[in-house]
Design a protein around this motif. Structure first.
Motif, PDB file in Angstrom:
ATOM      1  N   GLN A  56     -16.649  -2.713 -15.906  1.00  0.00           N
ATOM      2  CA  GLN A  56     -17.908  -2.393 -16.664  1.00  0.00           C
ATOM      3  C   GLN A  56     -18.658  -3.862 -16.467  1.00  0.00           C
ATOM      4  N   ASP A  74     -18.702   8.894 -18.700  1.00  0.00           N
ATOM      5  CA  ASP A  74     -17.566   8.600 -17.912  1.00  0.00           C
ATOM      6  C   ASP A  74     -17.618   9.853 -16.969  1.00  0.00           C
ATOM      7  N   ARG A  78     -17.480   9.747 -12.766  1.00  0.00           N
ATOM      8  CA  ARG A  78     -16.550   9.875 -12.147  1.00  0.00           C
ATOM      9  C   ARG A  78     -16.513  11.049 -10.661  1.00  0.00           C
TER      10      ARG A  78
END
Length: 159
Positions: A56, A74, A78
């Motif tokens: 990150q 998140d 993905r």
């Protein structure tokens, strides 16, 4: 671009057009700052996340955002990592086939979300090396905010 939801071909064209010459720490900070500035101008209650690989490089949460936005980030990120395309494009492809990502992907929906807002960071000669993600607005607006920031970043309007 059309006034309705973008088509698959329009989404693919965005990804091709928004390939960067390079992307490192300084570029992540500049792009993140640009996204935060655009969101603040609009009083958008978003969280912003930028990653290169597993690292990150930038994260910001603006007023009105919550931990739920981080969870959405998140899940959308993905999808980009798995498919190599924007989360909005992946969801749009499923809808174009008369189904949904949720019905047909066979992936864990607590882990993946094909909702707009996560965009691949592609570098010339290297391909997809990371993601830039926004969460907090309706999916089309999350996606459009990322695209607008990348367009400004590429044309040098970011400071």
């Amino acid at each position: 671009m059309s006034t309705g939801a973008p088509t698959i071909s329009e989404l693919i064209a965005q990804e091709r057009r928004l390939t960067l010459p390079r992307f490192g720490y300084d570029e992540a900070y500049a792009l993140g700052g640009l996204l935060v500035a655009l969101a603040r101008e609009r009083h958008a209650p978003v969280a912003v996340d930028i990653r290169r690989g597993a690292q990150q490089l930038f994260h910001a949460a603006l007023p009105g955002s919550s931990a739920d936005n981080d969870a959405w980030i998140d899940r959308k990120r993905r999808v980009v990592e798995r498919y190599g395309e924007s989360s909005y494009l992946v969801g749009t492809r499923f809808r174009a086939k008369g189904t949904t990502f949720e019905e047909s992907s066979r992936l864990d929906l607590d882990t993946y979300a094909a909702h707009g807002g996560s965009f691949p960071i592609a570098v010339e000669g290297a391909g997809v090396i990371g993601t830039v993600t926004v969460s907090g607005l309706p999916q089309a607006e999350d996606h459009a905010l990322v695209v607008e920031a990348l367009e400004q970043f590429l044309t040098g309007r970011a400071s």
